[in-house]
Design an enzyme around this catalytic site. Structure first.
Site, PDB file in Angstrom:
ATOM      1  N   GLU A  22      16.976  52.932 -50.183  1.00 41.68           N
ATOM      2  CA  GLU A  22      17.472  51.787 -49.139  1.00 41.68           C
ATOM      3  C   GLU A  22      18.443  53.041 -47.817  1.00 41.68           C
ATOM      4  OE1 GLU A  22      17.119  48.497 -48.730  1.00 41.68           O
ATOM      5  OE2 GLU A  22      18.242  49.069 -46.602  1.00 41.68           O
TER       6      GLU A  22
ATOM      7  N   PHE B 246      24.205  60.331 -33.789  1.00 39.80           N
ATOM      8  CA  PHE B 246      24.569  60.574 -35.126  1.00 39.80           C
ATOM      9  C   PHE B 246      25.324  62.441 -34.110  1.00 39.80           C
ATOM     10  CE2 PHE B 246      25.323  58.433 -38.900  1.00 39.80           C
ATOM     11  CZ  PHE B 246      25.177  58.177 -38.701  1.00 39.80           C
TER      12      PHE B 246
ATOM     13  N   GLY C 189      34.263  63.427 -34.085  1.00 40.57           N
ATOM     14  CA  GLY C 189      35.619  62.565 -34.501  1.00 40.57           C
ATOM     15  C   GLY C 189      36.940  63.197 -35.728  1.00 40.57           C
TER      16      GLY C 189
ATOM     17  N   LEU D  70      19.995  51.305 -44.902  1.00 39.41           N
ATOM     18  CA  LEU D  70      20.565  50.390 -45.046  1.00 39.41           C
ATOM     19  C   LEU D  70      21.789  51.179 -44.227  1.00 39.41           C
ATOM     20  CD1 LEU D  70      22.726  48.941 -46.098  1.00 39.41           C
ATOM     21  CD2 LEU D  70      20.676  47.227 -46.880  1.00 39.41           C
TER      22      LEU D  70
ATOM     23  N   CYS E  85      28.983  56.779 -48.502  1.00 35.29           N
ATOM     24  CA  CYS E  85      27.361  56.996 -48.735  1.00 35.29           C
ATOM     25  C   CYS E  85      27.693  58.650 -48.613  1.00 35.29           C
ATOM     26  CB  CYS E  85      26.114  56.684 -48.398  1.00 35.29           C
ATOM     27  SG  CYS E  85      25.756  54.768 -48.899  1.00 35.29           S
TER      28      CYS E  85
ATOM     29  N   GLU F 293      26.051  49.789 -43.177  1.00 34.19           N
ATOM     30  CA  GLU F 293      27.239  48.731 -42.969  1.00 34.19           C
ATOM     31  C   GLU F 293      27.361  48.643 -42.471  1.00 34.19           C
ATOM     32  OE1 GLU F 293      30.337  49.821 -46.542  1.00 34.19           O
ATOM     33  OE2 GLU F 293      29.272  50.637 -47.319  1.00 34.19           O
TER      34      GLU F 293
HETATM   35  C1  UDX Z   1      25.072  56.202 -44.007  1.00 37.77           C
HETATM   36  C2  UDX Z   1      23.445  55.695 -43.534  1.00 37.77           C
HETATM   37  O1  UDX Z   1      23.487  55.706 -42.169  1.00 37.77           O
HETATM   38  C3  UDX Z   1      22.452  54.637 -43.837  1.00 37.77           C
HETATM   39  O2  UDX Z   1      21.289  55.162 -43.580  1.00 37.77           O
HETATM   40  C4  UDX Z   1      22.389  54.830 -45.683  1.00 37.77           C
HETATM   41  O3  UDX Z   1      21.479  54.033 -46.230  1.00 37.77           O
HETATM   42  C5  UDX Z   1      24.209  55.067 -46.567  1.00 37.77           C
HETATM   43  O4  UDX Z   1      24.983  55.715 -45.625  1.00 37.77           O
HETATM   44  P1  UDX Z   1      26.708  54.188 -43.917  1.00 37.77           P
HETATM   45  O5  UDX Z   1      27.762  54.178 -45.079  1.00 37.77           O
HETATM   46  O6  UDX Z   1      27.000  52.547 -43.534  1.00 37.77           O
HETATM   47  O7  UDX Z   1      24.706  54.265 -43.425  1.00 37.77           O
HETATM   48  O8  UDX Z   1      27.671  54.558 -42.769  1.00 37.77           O
HETATM   49  P2  UDX Z   1      26.829  55.209 -40.760  1.00 37.77           P
HETATM   50  O9  UDX Z   1      27.121  54.415 -40.108  1.00 37.77           O
HETATM   51  O10 UDX Z   1      25.849  56.122 -41.068  1.00 37.77           O
HETATM   52  O11 UDX Z   1      28.040  56.126 -40.922  1.00 37.77           O
HETATM   53  C6  UDX Z   1      29.044  57.331 -41.747  1.00 37.77           C
HETATM   54  C7  UDX Z   1      29.580  57.576 -41.220  1.00 37.77           C
HETATM   55  O12 UDX Z   1      29.588  58.812 -40.357  1.00 37.77           O
HETATM   56  C8  UDX Z   1      31.220  57.012 -40.519  1.00 37.77           C
HETATM   57  O13 UDX Z   1      32.508  57.449 -41.285  1.00 37.77           O
HETATM   58  C9  UDX Z   1      30.840  57.113 -39.139  1.00 37.77           C
HETATM   59  O14 UDX Z   1      32.211  57.317 -38.817  1.00 37.77           O
HETATM   60  C10 UDX Z   1      31.051  58.668 -38.856  1.00 37.77           C
HETATM   61  N1  UDX Z   1      29.477  58.870 -37.826  1.00 37.77           N
HETATM   62  C11 UDX Z   1      28.778  58.604 -37.805  1.00 37.77           C
HETATM   63  C12 UDX Z   1      30.529  60.061 -37.189  1.00 37.77           C
HETATM   64  O15 UDX Z   1      31.535  60.479 -36.866  1.00 37.77           O
HETATM   65  N2  UDX Z   1      30.090  60.523 -35.855  1.00 37.77           N
HETATM   66  C13 UDX Z   1      28.830  60.086 -35.723  1.00 37.77           C
HETATM   67  O16 UDX Z   1      28.028  60.966 -34.956  1.00 37.77           O
HETATM   68  C14 UDX Z   1      28.067  59.277 -36.307  1.00 37.77           C
END
Ligand code: UDX
Length: 431
Positions: A151, A249, A253, A153, A260, A155
């Site tokens: 999966e 991505f 930050g 997805l 995950c 959150e």
């Molecule tokens: C992630 C994956 O994106 C998803 O495909 C997988 O199924 C589960 O893990 P999620 O953990 O819900 O999803 O959040 P995501 O939006 O990917 O962000 C993860 C972390 O990375 C967050 O703490 C976010 O703040 C950070 N992040 C994301 C950054 O610091 N910079 C970015 O450019 C993108």
């Protein structure tokens, strides 16, 4: 199709709701009685945009129901999804005990041919592990197949990610089994990759670790930019135009948190070690990420020295916007470090306040909005990039503060604008 989903966490509940919405008969199973009782009453265990409406709609149309009875659910279903938690062990390896327990339960109840689908994030080789458990524990002479269907997805956008996935990965032992899954997903009309079980399992870890690597990479570059007088937002814009790199991505930050990326990267490190492949690259990804908060707090301390006796407002507690999830949230680390230094903390999050209260207790003062959080503060720290914070009335915020200093851990404001408004504005990788 008759489907059951075992585990009603983020992945299980959303998957169950979406399959029901596509017209299947779905039973969602969990061994947490209270959770099931609440779900039966329409109370969601998590905040996820659009989930409650989708669950309600399908429950009232009799396509979705909830039970603690795994045996009944297995008997009624042709396809059984396993979507239980796979938490990390102390050493970073993935704990498969919930998967093992579910596989044993399936073995006890299996009464005719079934397809068992692993949706939980599990290390390569787990398909075989599940197959062996069912094979050795089954009580009737029936056949079954084990499929890997990871999966992807996120959150906060779980429903739309499930309805419009960029790809659907099906790792199956043969074409016939793959066809059954293909049929289930066909209404989504999205790209599908049919492959073997081991490759599907690896796709999930490789994808998450790669994304985590992108974030640590950009954070490393941001730290150099800060010292060299460059602007990370300009740098990533310039990088992103290259289609081989892409612009997604690359937001510098406070690093990645959540349920995950940290755990999946650690798990892949363990898999590397298991197969005697040195995981130095991923170890660096983790090391950079782990140093983010101490580095950020050092900057806060340098500016507000001494920290003891200061009041700081924290904007955002959830690990990212549009979720109430506090797992591996950067706010917790920042709050712990600042509290140790004698800072009084005022906090606010649009959705995660209840979860935060259960974790932080009376360690911080809870506020009703950003302005109340800023009231009397020596500085405000942006931790989560909620849209609500991007749209604040910054003049009003400034008036509330004792002194107009903002530490922005997510680069949500423009440095020029903040300067013009009279803020001292400290962000990531920018002058
Ligand atoms: C992630 C994956 O994106 C998803 O495909 C997988 O199924 C589960 O893990 P999620 O953990 O819900 O999803 O959040 P995501 O939006 O990917 O962000 C993860 C972390 O990375 C967050 O703490 C976010 O703040 C950070 N992040 C994301 C950054 O610091 N910079 C970015 O450019 C993108």
């Amino acid at each position: 199709m008759n489907v059951c989903v075992i585990g009603t966490g983020y992945v299980g509940l959303v998957t169950g709701a979406v399959f029901a919405d596509l017209g299947n008969d779905v039973i969602c199973v969990d061994n947490d009685k209270e959770k099931i009782t609440r779900l039966k009453k329409g109370v969601m265990p998590i905040y996820e945009p659009g989930l409650e409406e989708m669950v309600q709609r399908n429950v009232s149309d009799n396509r979705l129901r909830f039970t603690t009875d795994i045996a009944e659910a297995v008997k009624k279903s042709e396809v059984i999804f396993i979507a239980v938690g796979t938490p990390p062990k102390e050493n970073g390896e993935t704990d498969l005990s919930y998967i093992e327990a579910v596989a044993k339960e399936i073995a006890r109840s299996i009464d005719r041919y079934k397809i068992i689908v692993n949706k939980s994030t599990v290390p390569v080789g787990t398909g075989d592990f599940v197959r062996n458990i069912i094979q050795t524990n089954k009580q009737r002479d029936v056949d079954f197949d084990v499929v890997s269907n990871p999966e992807f997805l996120r959150e906060g956008s779980a429903i739309s990610d499930s309805l419009y996935p960029e790809r659907i990965v099906i790792g199956a032992p043969n074409q016939n089994v793959a066809m059954a899954l293909l049929e289930l997903y066909a209404p989504l009309e999205r790209p599908m990759l049919i492959t073997d079980v081991e490759s599907a399992e690896m796709i999930k870890y490789a994808s998450n670790a790669f994304l985590a690597m992108k974030i640590s990479f950009v954070n490393f570059i941001a730290d150099i930019c800060e010292k060299a007088g460059a602007d990370i937002t300009q740098v990533v814009k310039g990088m992103g135009y290259d289609s081989r790199i892409g612009s997604a991505f690359l937001q510098a930050g406070l690093g990645f948190g959540g349920s995950c990326f940290p755990k999946d990267t650690l798990s892949l490190i363990q898999t590397g070690r298991k197969f005697h492949e040195p995981p130095a690259l991923l170890e660096a990804v983790i090391a950079i990420n782990e140093a983010r908060i101490s580095g950020f707090v050092r900057r806060i301390e340098k500016r507000l020295n001494p920290l003891s006796g200061k009041v700081i407002g924290i904007l955002g507690l959830a690990f990212k916007p549009n979720t109430d999830d506090m797992r591996d949230a950067k706010s917790l680390e920042i709050i712990a470090l600042l509290r140790n230094k004698g800072v009084t903390l005022k906090v606010y999050d649009p959705i995660a306040m209840d979860n935060a209260k259960s974790l932080l207790g009376d360690a911080v003062a809870y506020c009703r909005n950003a302005y109340e959080t800023a009231h009397g503060a020596d500085a405000v720290v942006v931790v989560t990039d909620w849209n609500e914070f991007k749209l604040l009335n910054l003049d009003k915020l400034k008036q509330e503060m004792k002194q107009p200093i903002i530490f922005d851990g997510r680069n949500i404001y423009s440095p020029e604008r903040m300067k013009k408004m009279g803020f001292e504005y400290i962000s990531i990788g920018r002058r």
